[in-house]
Scaffold this motif. Sequence first.
Motif, PDB file in Angstrom:
ATOM      1  N   ILE A  52      35.322  38.925  48.267  1.00 31.78           N
ATOM      2  CA  ILE A  52      34.239  39.260  49.179  1.00 31.78           C
ATOM      3  C   ILE A  52      34.816  39.642  50.540  1.00 31.78           C
ATOM      4  CG2 ILE A  52      32.160  38.406  50.358  1.00 31.78           C
ATOM      5  CD1 ILE A  52      31.814  38.686  47.334  1.00 31.78           C
ATOM      6  N   SER A  53      35.721  38.828  51.060  1.00 31.17           N
ATOM      7  CA  SER A  53      36.285  39.047  52.380  1.00 31.17           C
ATOM      8  C   SER A  53      37.804  38.991  52.286  1.00 31.17           C
ATOM      9  CB  SER A  53      35.779  37.964  53.346  1.00 31.17           C
ATOM     10  OG  SER A  53      36.389  38.114  54.601  1.00 31.17           O
ATOM     11  N   GLY A  54      38.439  40.118  52.554  1.00 32.08           N
ATOM     12  CA  GLY A  54      39.899  40.176  52.517  1.00 32.08           C
ATOM     13  C   GLY A  54      40.379  41.481  51.930  1.00 32.08           C
ATOM     14  N   ASP A  55      41.628  41.773  52.196  1.00 33.26           N
ATOM     15  CA  ASP A  55      42.250  43.000  51.708  1.00 33.26           C
ATOM     16  C   ASP A  55      42.960  42.762  50.383  1.00 33.26           C
ATOM     17  OD1 ASP A  55      41.500  44.366  54.047  1.00 33.26           O
ATOM     18  OD2 ASP A  55      43.333  43.764  55.079  1.00 33.26           O
ATOM     19  N   CYS A 101      30.795  30.593  55.329  1.00 32.43           N
ATOM     20  CA  CYS A 101      32.240  30.370  55.386  1.00 32.43           C
ATOM     21  C   CYS A 101      32.908  31.413  56.280  1.00 32.43           C
ATOM     22  CB  CYS A 101      32.821  30.452  53.974  1.00 32.43           C
ATOM     23  SG  CYS A 101      34.598  30.269  53.920  1.00 32.43           S
ATOM     24  N   ASN A 102      33.750  30.948  57.205  1.00 31.20           N
ATOM     25  CA  ASN A 102      34.549  31.848  58.037  1.00 31.20           C
ATOM     26  C   ASN A 102      35.993  31.795  57.540  1.00 31.20           C
ATOM     27  OD1 ASN A 102      35.690  33.452  59.959  1.00 31.20           O
ATOM     28  ND2 ASN A 102      35.512  31.967  61.619  1.00 31.20           N
ATOM     29  N   GLY A 103      36.201  32.337  56.375  1.00 36.30           N
ATOM     30  CA  GLY A 103      37.531  32.375  55.780  1.00 36.30           C
ATOM     31  C   GLY A 103      37.623  33.543  54.826  1.00 36.30           C
ATOM     32  N   SER A 104      38.830  33.962  54.545  1.00 33.42           N
ATOM     33  CA  SER A 104      39.023  35.057  53.599  1.00 33.42           C
ATOM     34  C   SER A 104      40.376  34.903  52.925  1.00 33.42           C
ATOM     35  CB  SER A 104      38.925  36.411  54.308  1.00 33.42           C
ATOM     36  OG  SER A 104      39.956  36.554  55.253  1.00 33.42           O
ATOM     37  N   ILE A 105      40.590  35.712  51.906  1.00 27.82           N
ATOM     38  CA  ILE A 105      41.875  35.739  51.212  1.00 27.82           C
ATOM     39  C   ILE A 105      42.325  37.184  51.104  1.00 27.82           C
ATOM     40  CG2 ILE A 105      43.116  35.278  49.076  1.00 27.82           C
ATOM     41  CD1 ILE A 105      41.356  32.902  48.609  1.00 27.82           C
ATOM     42  N   ASN A 106      43.532  37.446  51.592  1.00 27.89           N
ATOM     43  CA  ASN A 106      44.175  38.740  51.416  1.00 27.89           C
ATOM     44  C   ASN A 106      45.131  38.620  50.236  1.00 27.89           C
ATOM     45  OD1 ASN A 106      42.994  39.986  53.734  1.00 27.89           O
ATOM     46  ND2 ASN A 106      44.397  38.803  54.997  1.00 27.89           N
ATOM     47  N   SER A 124      37.101  44.908  47.005  1.00 31.39           N
ATOM     48  CA  SER A 124      36.889  44.084  48.188  1.00 31.39           C
ATOM     49  C   SER A 124      35.571  44.495  48.808  1.00 31.39           C
ATOM     50  CB  SER A 124      38.022  44.249  49.203  1.00 31.39           C
ATOM     51  OG  SER A 124      37.755  43.447  50.340  1.00 31.39           O
ATOM     52  N   VAL A 125      34.685  43.541  49.015  1.00 34.68           N
ATOM     53  CA  VAL A 125      33.396  43.845  49.619  1.00 34.68           C
ATOM     54  C   VAL A 125      33.575  44.101  51.113  1.00 34.68           C
ATOM     55  CG1 VAL A 125      31.089  42.943  50.137  1.00 34.68           C
ATOM     56  CG2 VAL A 125      32.105  42.589  47.872  1.00 34.68           C
ATOM     57  N   SER A 126      34.355  43.273  51.786  1.00 33.38           N
ATOM     58  CA  SER A 126      34.578  43.422  53.220  1.00 33.38           C
ATOM     59  C   SER A 126      36.074  43.391  53.502  1.00 33.38           C
ATOM     60  CB  SER A 126      33.872  42.298  53.978  1.00 33.38           C
ATOM     61  OG  SER A 126      34.071  42.455  55.367  1.00 33.38           O
ATOM     62  N   GLY A 127      36.750  44.467  53.152  1.00 32.97           N
ATOM     63  CA  GLY A 127      38.189  44.586  53.349  1.00 32.97           C
ATOM     64  C   GLY A 127      38.664  45.870  52.713  1.00 32.97           C
ATOM     65  N   GLY A 128      39.915  46.194  52.954  1.00 36.68           N
ATOM     66  CA  GLY A 128      40.476  47.411  52.409  1.00 36.68           C
ATOM     67  C   GLY A 128      41.207  47.174  51.101  1.00 36.68           C
ATOM     68  N   VAL A 129      41.431  48.279  50.381  1.00 34.71           N
ATOM     69  CA  VAL A 129      42.198  48.237  49.134  1.00 34.71           C
ATOM     70  C   VAL A 129      43.277  49.310  49.233  1.00 34.71           C
ATOM     71  CG1 VAL A 129      42.121  48.488  46.625  1.00 34.71           C
ATOM     72  CG2 VAL A 129      40.176  47.465  47.826  1.00 34.71           C
ATOM     73  N   GLN A 130      44.532  48.895  49.039  1.00 39.66           N
ATOM     74  CA  GLN A 130      45.666  49.818  49.046  1.00 39.66           C
ATOM     75  C   GLN A 130      46.390  49.720  47.713  1.00 39.66           C
ATOM     76  OE1 GLN A 130      48.302  48.863  52.236  1.00 39.66           O
ATOM     77  NE2 GLN A 130      46.763  49.112  53.814  1.00 39.66           N
ATOM     78  N   SER A 142      35.897  49.609  47.725  1.00 43.01           N
ATOM     79  CA  SER A 142      35.587  48.777  48.878  1.00 43.01           C
ATOM     80  C   SER A 142      34.183  49.122  49.343  1.00 43.01           C
ATOM     81  CB  SER A 142      36.585  49.006  50.023  1.00 43.01           C
ATOM     82  OG  SER A 142      36.206  48.225  51.146  1.00 43.01           O
ATOM     83  N   ILE A 143      33.417  48.109  49.692  1.00 38.75           N
ATOM     84  CA  ILE A 143      32.082  48.336  50.221  1.00 38.75           C
ATOM     85  C   ILE A 143      32.176  48.623  51.721  1.00 38.75           C
ATOM     86  CG2 ILE A 143      29.751  47.372  50.513  1.00 38.75           C
ATOM     87  CD1 ILE A 143      30.675  47.884  47.559  1.00 38.75           C
ATOM     88  N   SER A 144      32.941  47.816  52.440  1.00 41.28           N
ATOM     89  CA  SER A 144      33.080  47.974  53.881  1.00 41.28           C
ATOM     90  C   SER A 144      34.557  47.927  54.248  1.00 41.28           C
ATOM     91  CB  SER A 144      32.308  46.869  54.607  1.00 41.28           C
ATOM     92  OG  SER A 144      32.422  47.039  55.995  1.00 41.28           O
ATOM     93  N   GLY A 145      35.261  48.985  53.945  1.00 45.25           N
ATOM     94  CA  GLY A 145      36.687  49.073  54.221  1.00 45.25           C
ATOM     95  C   GLY A 145      37.246  50.350  53.626  1.00 45.25           C
ATOM     96  N   ALA A 146      38.481  50.628  53.949  1.00 49.31           N
ATOM     97  CA  ALA A 146      39.138  51.844  53.465  1.00 49.31           C
ATOM     98  C   ALA A 146      39.793  51.608  52.113  1.00 49.31           C
ATOM     99  CB  ALA A 146      40.187  52.298  54.473  1.00 49.31           C
TER     100      ALA A 146
END
Length: 170
Positions: A52-55, A101-106, A124-130, A142-146
């Motif tokens: 959800i949150s993280g790259d 929750c204010n946490g994420s995993i990259n 990733s919903v809120s993060g980028g994917v490379q 990604s929903i909200s990220g590059a």
Amino acid sequence: LQTLRTRTGQEVVTSGMAGEVKLGAFSQPITAQLRIHSVTVKPDGSIRIHTISGDIKVQGYNGNTVIVEGFKTGTQRDCVEIVDRSAENRVDIDVRYNQNCNGSINFQVRVPQAVNFNFDTLLSVSGGVQVADLTGHVVAESISGAVTVTNVSGVVRATATSGNVTISNI
């Protein structure tokens, strides 16, 4: 998951699967690194990671195992949990968050460069994917990220709802 504390007071969380905990160059004072997998996945095996949150960063390398590492960040990183549904010839990882929750995993994933894999979904919903320097069928979202895909040999589907999509050397 097991939580350990270093001499400097930094928390490190590990699943214990790989039997190894290390602090890498990517760790920061509010970051905990955990090694999730270091496994052999046969050609045409599948790799799926949803967060959800993280790259998510997937990089090909000259090795023979798939290595998945996660880096918990944020002031409430303890409320983030990895759900590992991996099985033979398949890496399948989700992330579960507690409410508010204010946490994420990259995630950093290294895969053998010359082996063909099916990257079913890297989301990733809120993060980028490379994704770079690998072979296989890739679905990167990604929903909200590059989303950036570079030097991939195979079929690629890359989408971003609110972010740029960059594809090169396919």
